[in-house]
Design a protein around this motif. Structure first.
Motif, PDB file in Angstrom:
ATOM      1  N   TRP A 116      22.597  -2.816  15.958  1.00 56.84           N
ATOM      2  CA  TRP A 116      24.360  -2.937  16.235  1.00 56.84           C
ATOM      3  C   TRP A 116      24.542  -3.279  17.904  1.00 56.84           C
ATOM      4  O   TRP A 116      25.420  -4.087  17.880  1.00 56.84           O
ATOM      5  N   LYS A 117      23.521  -2.990  18.573  1.00 58.40           N
ATOM      6  CA  LYS A 117      23.886  -3.382  20.258  1.00 58.40           C
ATOM      7  C   LYS A 117      23.834  -4.987  20.231  1.00 58.40           C
ATOM      8  O   LYS A 117      24.631  -5.547  20.950  1.00 58.40           O
ATOM      9  N   ARG A 118      23.075  -5.450  19.233  1.00 61.82           N
ATOM     10  CA  ARG A 118      22.964  -7.133  19.313  1.00 61.82           C
ATOM     11  C   ARG A 118      24.604  -7.722  18.960  1.00 61.82           C
ATOM     12  O   ARG A 118      24.914  -8.716  19.431  1.00 61.82           O
ATOM     13  N   PHE A 119      24.920  -7.134  18.015  1.00 62.05           N
ATOM     14  CA  PHE A 119      26.279  -7.582  17.369  1.00 62.05           C
ATOM     15  C   PHE A 119      27.401  -7.179  17.881  1.00 62.05           C
ATOM     16  O   PHE A 119      28.389  -7.666  17.667  1.00 62.05           O
ATOM     17  N   ASP A 120      27.473  -6.159  18.972  1.00 64.55           N
ATOM     18  CA  ASP A 120      28.465  -5.542  19.449  1.00 64.55           C
ATOM     19  C   ASP A 120      28.258  -5.586  20.857  1.00 64.55           C
ATOM     20  O   ASP A 120      27.873  -4.208  21.334  1.00 64.55           O
ATOM     21  N   PRO A 121      27.848  -6.551  21.547  1.00 71.77           N
ATOM     22  CA  PRO A 121      27.512  -6.295  22.977  1.00 71.77           C
ATOM     23  C   PRO A 121      28.647  -5.742  23.844  1.00 71.77           C
ATOM     24  O   PRO A 121      28.191  -5.097  24.840  1.00 71.77           O
TER      25      PRO A 121
END
Length: 1674
Positions: free
Chosen positions: A1514-1519
């Motif tokens: 999720w961190k990659r898609f919601d930086p």
């Protein structure tokens, strides 16, 4: 691809086969994908016998090369196979690589024939001979010749293996086997040491001892066990690293707290010769003669330690506390540097002699540091031990399941056909027997059945005898000789004797004789009077005569042949012959003791089941037991070879008389005993001696290896035994004839006594229950006497028959809510209270005859003469059901007249209102809280009544008034509950019974204060603490659980006690009266045997004056003392003193001689194995079985009161995960702040912080007590540097997160560490360096090392291993509360009884019962089985020589400092048993939690790791950490996840079907996606719905600042809208096209028709395709 060999026959390995293998190897890479599915067959492994499905082995194929029958090895490994004459499989590499001869080379063929010859027995014999020779001390000269011969055998074996297998030619070559590497290395070093100048190197000589391990590859079972242990060790690596982490952390903490403190000693001041003073480099006074200037306690080897704190040890008058001299225990016990601190913590981890280290630290540093030892004990002795046992149990269960599943999968057709053939033969034989029986046509059915049964028994007997090794002729000869059917007179005599021995009273008489015989044996003691000895000897002769007569009568009645067919009869005969031999041989005393086993096996069927289970377990684990013995033997030989010479040469370093200590390694027997002691957990004292004589590096290395490997083997064996006992199937125990006869005889005796008692009553008087009695007798008349003896069955039948009488009375009237005069109501007991006697709700429900009426009554009920509706709990319902039949029986169910009701209505109303008010009061929550608070206060006041209470007059007066107030309050509470519930309901509840007893205790304690002669009554005040049990539900839960897991194990407890009784009686026969010794009163040492040889010489040694001839306080003079001595041996406290007395014992009234009876160690070794280890594993296995039964029965953790415990645990785990990964903060808008935000939230930044923490810990490791000033300065600046870095980290996070920084607990913790570190650096500059310890700042910084246990910071395996602790914390908290209550109660009891005991042995200034705190310290030691023998030894002081009964104790009226041995024994034994039972359940709770987590992982449900990976993706898609992603990114996000959350593309249709809520801007929230994906994996049920709600609540609590949003649509609705819009657009376009066609000109009509016709067709075709695509998407 190379064709696999045929499976129906054996094919010789020829040169063509070799060419095919070479060709296959050349094509290997091109056909590799075709061979991937090949797997080795388990039935065709090396070392196994070739299955018979391959046919008979021709003689020409024995020891000849054959094509491998396993395609895996033949195709992939390029091997050929060799079979010896026993059909054992051997494999060899066919292709030559390095120094490998061709398979057809005659030299290799000859060596192969030698190698495959069945000679392992020969090599095993050679290795055993070599092992025996290595264990010899100073062997004779001829041993060298044998050793050279054995070396030649080993060299020849290596040459044969190298020639036959090749040096390096694959996995089946010589170097392909690690055991060959070991064998080659040992042989090489042995040749070098014998025939080269390097023979003087001791280490090279000791390499030969590794030859003992050669036994392992010669045994297939040992090899498999070693392989399993290797896998177990791999699984244990995570736990080992976690243990090392804790070990290092606590070592550093110990360095910071106790560095240099153990050098604080009491120095005489002022010194008489003050000129002879010097100064050492620490600027402390240093005196030449340490022994003369320091203070020593009587009998102590090292000087008294002291400290500068008020709670530390204080010096006596005339002495001052200085830091000087050496550390205790030869200087090896200290925390002066990291190495010694690590050794001290490892000692605490293994709980070896911890009480000595406790006392040293508490004397030197203060009692407050007991918290450190409590934390160490919980971390290591409890949790890490639980983890190790849990992992080993998991590996063992996997191995056992694999072993049980393997035969099912690999069962060969030949075995099945063989079984079918055997079964067919047996069926044919049985059918033939039946036909023969029909042909005989007996006259009566009974006779035919008897003959048929006899024929069947004969057939089974013939089958059994045919399978035995002895020929059939031997059995016929035995029947002819041993079956006596001589004449009619003999047959009549035989029938008469048979009636006697089969009479029930004969078995009862024999059982009574056996019990009396055991009692006579247990009555033996020392000293005995002449009359007692005569009585016991006559009784022994009588019993021997009775048992001999029994044997003779049974032989006459049963024939010798049938008599000796029963194993117990054979055992009986052996005992009888030994008893007869005992009459003539004095050295065989006590052989009748083994008749105890005869009684247990014959009259207690459960005993036989236990013994059979134990025997089967030991047989199954024989390879593991053999491996453990081999390891101990190897360690003993290696230790003797390595350290034996050092012990003999340097004995003066450890003994002032230059005599070898009792525990050394100069010969094999003592070395073996030393290894056994190490495995028992006692190793630190022998390590000190070893380091003193042989140096530190080798001794520490050797001991660590022995401890680690030995404990691994012991743990695995213990887990295997416990698992076998806990998983043993419960078989219905069939009662034998003897047991039935005993029951029948007892029933007849009871019947006779009942008839005698009934005659004394007056016959005309009839009770109202006459009809019921008549009915009972009529009901009993239909049963036999044997049925009546089984009371449970009889009572159940009576309940069934009487149920019909109870139901009609209450069926109609119980439905009404209005009290009926025909029903006598009862006031229910308090809701929420429970009864110990009725723990199971199912049992409560099964007690009533009518369940419907009970449910209706439960909804609403009224008290007698009351209209108040009170809900009845299940326990109240149980009371109601118990009372109802008695009301009906006594006639209370009759209807009353209207006159009676009118007369009693007014009084009834008053009584109703009184009970109504009382019930409201006692059921009120505030009243319960008030009583609970008063209970805690009354319990807490007991802690103030110590030895100083008389000096504190004000506190004493306040406590007296408080006792009176508490007593009145509890009496008032009891009266209120009597009024509310009634006497019967009150005394039916077990917790109320306890409250009533406590109220009596309060009253008696108050009465005891009024008169001096009643003052002992005040000592029972300690029972007041037990009232806490009835007031708190958590306590009740644990008590119920302990009862449920313990009560079913009473049979196993009895079995263990009987084994201890056996060893105790043996100890009385061996050591009674032999522990006496003549002691010099001036020095306290024993006189040498050359000075005193016996008691008479001791009494007249000095001018005809008697010296004290004293007995050891722990001895075997009677069975009771034997039990106590065995308990100390079992807890390894004081066991060395007991063993030393036994080893030195010469005889009765003889002075002991050093190691006179050396082989008496065998008695204690046998007790530790057969009296401690095996019964303990059996008992714990039974407790685990009961634990699992209760857990399955109620489906929750039995130590946790919440009903939905499992769901709560899963929710806590999910919530714990979300709290870790959902704490997202919004990305700052400011660029500089955003840059810092990205920095502190990056993974690299976390890694840097962890590295800094590790480096700071390394700086603490570099410290030592005597470091130079330059080193101190360097460490100061390094600590300042780390403080600066941590401060910078804190500032950066504050800039990035602002106020949200303090929403995370870990950030708050780091902030506090920074503040305290800065304060620690600046504080010495203001108040001085003297008041601030130099270790303050390093310890504060070191506390951040706990970050390594955080998930995402340190290794994931650490977090996985800590998870069971987190999930079992609620249960551990409840158990811990009960442990504290037990400790509190026993601490108060100890203060009342042992506060003034003389300080000696284990009772000193630190460990005593003078105050409550000191009592708790003592009980903590006893709880971990540390040092309770010394405390009991001080309490045993009752004589004038040991104590003074008239001693005046200042500040109190109590006189004397003597102990009470009987009270002390009861005190310590009961506390040890209760605390052990609770701690065992704590271990079981954690281990079961660990096993349940592993089983859940195998079930492939969502784990915490899956959630962690979800948020990482999720961190990659919601930086920007908005907690939203665009709906267009959802397919890519789902495809980027890891299984089981992974969704492969195309996944858009599946995502749309999830109907995910969407916010403004077509964004989807993180929580919605997580819940939807979780539901997709785990399914849809109520449990999952509860879990999802827990996840959502956990997320919301983890994100208090989350922006609220309202979903405007969902993915499914949005897709429907898109499809609808598409349909509308298509329709509108088609409409516009039709309008354009109508308005076109006539000139273009023809052209338009030509163009429009295909366009319409195209549009329609396009529309159909679009519709189908939309429908498929929906």
């Amino acid at each position: 691809m190379l064709a696999s060999p045929e499976t129906k026959g054996l094919v010789p390995f020829t040169r063509e086969s070799l060419e095919l293998i070479k060709q296959h190897k050349a094509k290997k890479h091109s056909e590799e994908h075709e061979e991937e599915d090949l797997k080795p067959s388990p039935d065709l492994e090396v070392g196994k016998e070739l299955p018979f499905t391959y046919g008979k082995l021709p003689r020409g194929m024995v020891s000849e090369p054959l094509e491998d029958v396993d395609p895996y090895y033949y195709v992939k490994r390029n091997t050929f196979m060799i079979l010896n004459k026993n059909r054992i499989i051997f494999r060899f590499n066919a292709i030559s690589i390095l120094c490998t001869l061709s398979p057809f080379n005659p030299i290799r063929g000859t060596t192969i024939k030698v190698l495959v010859h069945p000679y392992p027995f020969l090599m095993t014999t050679v290795v055993l001979i070599d092992c025996i020779l290595m264990s010899m001390f100073n062997p004779p000269q001829w041993v060298l010749a044998i050793e050279n011969t054995l070396l030649g055998v080993y060299t020849f074996e290596i040459l044969v293996k190298v020639t036959a297998r090749g040096i390096w030619a694959g996995s089946f070559s010589f170097l392909g086997d690690l055991w060959n590497w070991l064998d080659f290395s040992i042989t090489l070093f042995e040749i070098i040491t014998r025939y080269s100048p390097l023979s003087s190197i001791v280490l090279l000589k000791n390499v030969r001892t590794f030859r003992i391990l050669k036994i392992i590859p010669l045994n297939q079972g040992l090899t498999s066990v070693v392989r399993t242990l290797t896998q177990c060790l791999k699984r244990l690596m995570g736990a080992i690293f976690l243990a090392l982490f804790f070990l290092g952390t606590f070592s550093l903490l110990g360095m910071g707290l106790f560095m240099g403190n153990l050098k604080h000693k009491c120095l005489r001041w002022p010194q008489e010769n003050g000129n002879e003073t010097f100064h050492n480099r620490t600027m402390h006074l240093y005196y030449i003669s340490e022994r003369e200037n320091f203070y020593y306690l009587d009998g102590e080897r090292y000087a008294l330690l002291c400290g500068n704190r008020t709670d530390a040890g204080q010096c006596p008058e005339g002495y001052v506390c200085v830091k000087d001299g050496t550390n205790p225990d030869h200087g090896f016990t200290n925390f002066d540097n990291f190495g010694w601190a690590l050794l001290a913590l490892f000692r605490l981890m293994t709980q070896d002699y911890p009480e000595a280290l406790y006392h040293q630290i508490l004397y030197a540093s203060g009692k407050v540091y007991m918290v450190f030892f409590v934390a160490v004990s919980f971390c290591f002795a409890f949790y890490m031990a639980s983890l190790f046992l849990g992992i080993i149990a998991m590996v063992y269960e996997e191995e056992r399941q694999r072993a049980t599943e393997k035969p099912k999968k690999t069962g060969s057709p030949f075995q099945q056909t063989a079984k079918e053939h055997e079964a067919g033969n047996e069926a044919a034989e049985t059918k033939t027997t039946q036909i023969e029986m029909k042909q005989r046509s007996p006259t009566s059915l009974e006779a035919s059945l008897h003959v048929m049964e006899e024929a069947t028994l004969k057939h089974e007997e013939e089958l059994k005898t045919s399978r035995k090794k002895c020929p059939l002729c031997c059995y016929k000869f035995a029947k002819t000789l041993l079956v006596w059917n001589c004449c009619p007179c003999w047959i009549k005599l035989k029938e008469f004797v048979h009636k006697i021995i089969t009479n029930p009273f004969s078995d009862l008489f024999l059982l009574t004789c056996i019990l009396l015989n055991i009692c006579f044996l247990a009555l033996e003691h020392f000293p005995m009077s002449q009359e007692t000895m005569c009585l016991l000897s006559i009784g022994n002769l009588v019993f021997i005569g009775i048992f001999t007569a029994e044997m003779i009568l049974k032989i006459v009645a049963m024939h010798p042949y049938e008599y000796f067919q029963i194993k117990w009869n054979m055992f009986d005969s052996v005992i009888v012959f030994l008893g007869l031999a005992e009459i003539f041989l004095a050295n065989l005393e006590g052989m009748a003791l083994f008749r105890l086993f005869r009684m247990l096996g014959k009259y207690w069927p459960a005993f036989e089941t236990l013994v059979r289970t134990l025997a089967n377990s030991l047989i199954t684990l024989k390879d593991l037991i053999l491996l453990l013995f081999i390891f101990v033997y190897f360690s003993a030989v290696f230790g003797m070879k390595l350290f034996g010479e050092s012990y003999r040469a340097c004995a003066c370093r450890i003994d002032k008389d230059c005599q070898l200590p009792r525990w050394h390694m100069s010969d094999f027997f003592h070395s073996y005993l030393n290894m056994f002691r190490i495995l028992c957990g006692e190793w630190i004292e022998t390590l000190w001696d070893c380091m003193e004589v042989a140096g530190q590096p080798w001794c520490i290395s050797f001991y660590m290896v022995v401890i680690c490997i030995g404990n691994l083997l012991m743990f695995y064996l213990f887990v295997a035994l416990v698992s076998s006992f806990s998983s043993s199937k419960e078989t219905t125990i069939e009662e034998n004839n003897e047991v039935k006869n005993i029951q029948f005889a007892m029933a007849r005796i009871k019947k006779g006594l009942r008839e005698i008692l009934c005659r004394e009553k007056n016959a005309p008087k009839k009770t109202p229950d006459h009809a019921n009695d008549t009915y009972a007798t009529e009901n009993a008349s239909g049963h036999t006497l044997s049925d009546l003896s089984n009371t449970q069955v009889f009572l159940k039948e009576n309940e069934k028959s009487s149920a019909t009488e109870k139901t009609p009375v209450t069926e109609t009237e119980s439905q009404s809510l209005i009290p009926s005069p025909s029903i006598s109501e009862t006031v229910p007991i308090a809701s929420g209270e429970s009864d110990i006697e009725n723990l199971d709700k199912k049992e409560i429900r099964s007690m009533s005859g009518n369940g419907d009426s009970r449910e209706k009554i439960k909804q609403s009920s009224s008290s007698e003469c009351s209209t108040v509706d009170i809900a009845i709990s299940e326990e109240e319902d149980m009371v109601y059901e118990r009372e109802r039949p008695k009301h009906l029986k006594n006639g209370h169910g009759r209807r009353s007249s209207s006159g009676q009701i009118s007369r009693g209505s007014k009084k009834g109303k008053i009584w109703q209102n009184i009970r109504k008010t009382c019930c409201k009061i006692v059921e009120n929550t505030w009243f319960k809280c008030f009583i609970g608070l008063v209970t805690l206060l009354s319990t807490g006041t007991l802690a103030f009544e110590d030895i100083y209470i008389d000096q504190r007059k004000t506190i004493k007066i306040l406590l007296e008034y408080a006792d009176m107030i508490f007593t009145y309050i509890f009496i008032l509470e009891m009266l209120l509950k009597w009024m509310a519930y009634g006497f019967k309901a009150y005394f039916t509840n077990g917790w109320y019974k306890l409250d009533f007893i406590i109220v009596i205790v309060f009253c008696l304690s108050l009465i005891g204060k009024t008169r001096e002669e009643l003052k002992p009554l005040t000592s029972i005040k300690f029972l007041r603490a037990l009232r806490v049990l009835s007031q708190f539900e958590r306590m009740k839960v644990v008590v119920r659980a302990l009862i449920k897991t313990t009560l079913p194990s009473l049979g196993v407890f009895l079995f263990c006690l009987l084994i201890w009784l056996l060893f105790s009686i043996m100890g009385v026969h061996l050591f009674a009266g032999t522990f006496y010794e003549c002691i010099d009163p001036t020095s306290g040492e024993i006189f040498h045997v050359f000075e005193v040889m016996n008691k008479s010489q001791c009494e007249s040694i000095v001018f005809n004056e008697s010296m004290p001839w004293e007995n050891a306080k722990l001895n075997f003079d009677n069975v009771g003392n034997g039990f106590l001595a065995l308990l100390q041996v079992a807890t390894f406290n004081g066991w060395l003193t007991i063993m030393n007395s036994a080893i030195d014992a010469v005889g009765v009234n003889m002075q002991p001689i050093f190691e006179y009876n050396l082989y008496m160690y065998i008695y204690f070794i046998n007790f530790i194995i057969f009296g401690l280890f095996l019964p303990l594993s059996m008992l714990i296995g039974n407790i685990i079985a009961n634990f699992n039964k209760q857990k399955i029965k109620i489906s929750i953790n039995i130590f946790f009161p919440t009903r939905n415990v499992q769901a709560l645990k899963i929710a806590l785990m999910r919530k714990y995960s979300i709290n870790k990964y959902c704490n997202y903060f919004f990305h700052p808008q400011n660029k500089f702040q955003g840059l810092i935000f990205d920095l502190v939230t990056s993974h690299i930044f976390n890694v840097i912080v962890v590295v800094l923490i590790c480096f700071q810990a390394m700086t603490v490791m570099m410290q030592n007590d005597e470091q130079s000033p330059q080193m101190k300065s360097a460490l100061y600046w390094m600590n300042s540097f780390f403080v600066t870095l941590y401060t910078l980290e804190c500032i950066l996070k504050l800039i990035a997160f602002h106020c949200y920084y303090f929403t995370i607990v870990w950030n708050v913790y780091d902030f506090m560490v920074v503040i305290f570190s800065i304060t620690g650096l600046l504080l010495p500059m203001t108040i001085g360096y003297y008041f601030v310890p130099p270790s303050l700042v390093p310890l504060i910084l070191l506390s951040r090392i706990i970050h390594i246990l955080r998930l995402g910071k340190g290794p994931k395996v650490f977090h996985d291993l800590m998870l069971p602790l987190m999930l079992s914390l609620p249960a551990l908290l409840n158990i811990g509360l009960l442990i504290f209550l037990v400790m509190f109660t026993y601490a108060i009891f100890g203060m009342y009884n042992f506060a003034y005991v003389r300080k000696e042995a284990g009772i000193n200034d630190v460990s005593n019962f003078e105050t409550f705190g000191n009592s708790m310290l003592c009980l903590f030691q006893v709880m971990i089985f540390a040092g309770w023998d010394g405390m009991l030894d001080a309490i045993f002081s009752t004589q004038w020589s040991d104590c003074d009964p008239d001693k005046i104790n200042p500040g109190t009226q109590v006189r004397g400092d003597c102990g009470n041995p009987s009270v002390g024994i009861f005190y310590f034994v009961s506390y040890i048993f209760i605390s052990w039972l609770i701690i065992v359940n704590m271990y079981i709770a954690v281990i079961m939690e660990f096993l349940s987590i592993s089983s859940k992982k195998k079930a492939r449900t969502l784990s915490e790791d899956d959630f962690r990976k979800f948020f990482q993706v999720w961190k990659r898609f919601d930086p920007d950490r908005t907690q939203y992603i665009d709906s267009s990114k959802l397919p890519d996000f789902a495809a980027a996840l890891d299984p089981p959350l992974f969704m492969a593309k195309p996944n858009r249709g599946q995502l749309v079907a999830m109907d995910l809520p969407m916010a403004v801007g077509d964004r989807i929230h993180c929580l919605d996606i997580l819940l939807a994906f979780t539901k997709r994996v785990m399914g849809k049920d109520e449990r999952v719905e509860k879990l999802l709600s827990e996840i959502e609540s956990g997320y919301m609590s983890a994100n208090p600042f989350k922006i609220t949003y309202e979903p405007i649509t969902s993915t499914l609705k949005r897709k429907q809208e898109a499809v609808s819009a598409t349909i509308i657009q298509r329709a509108y376009k088609s409409y516009r096209l039709r309008q354009n066609d109508k308005n076109a000109s006539d000139v273009h009509v023809i052209e338009d028709e030509r163009v429009a016709h295909p366009s319409k067709q195209g549009i329609q075709l396009y529309k159909t395709k679009e519709k189908s695509a939309i429908q498929s998407q929906i």
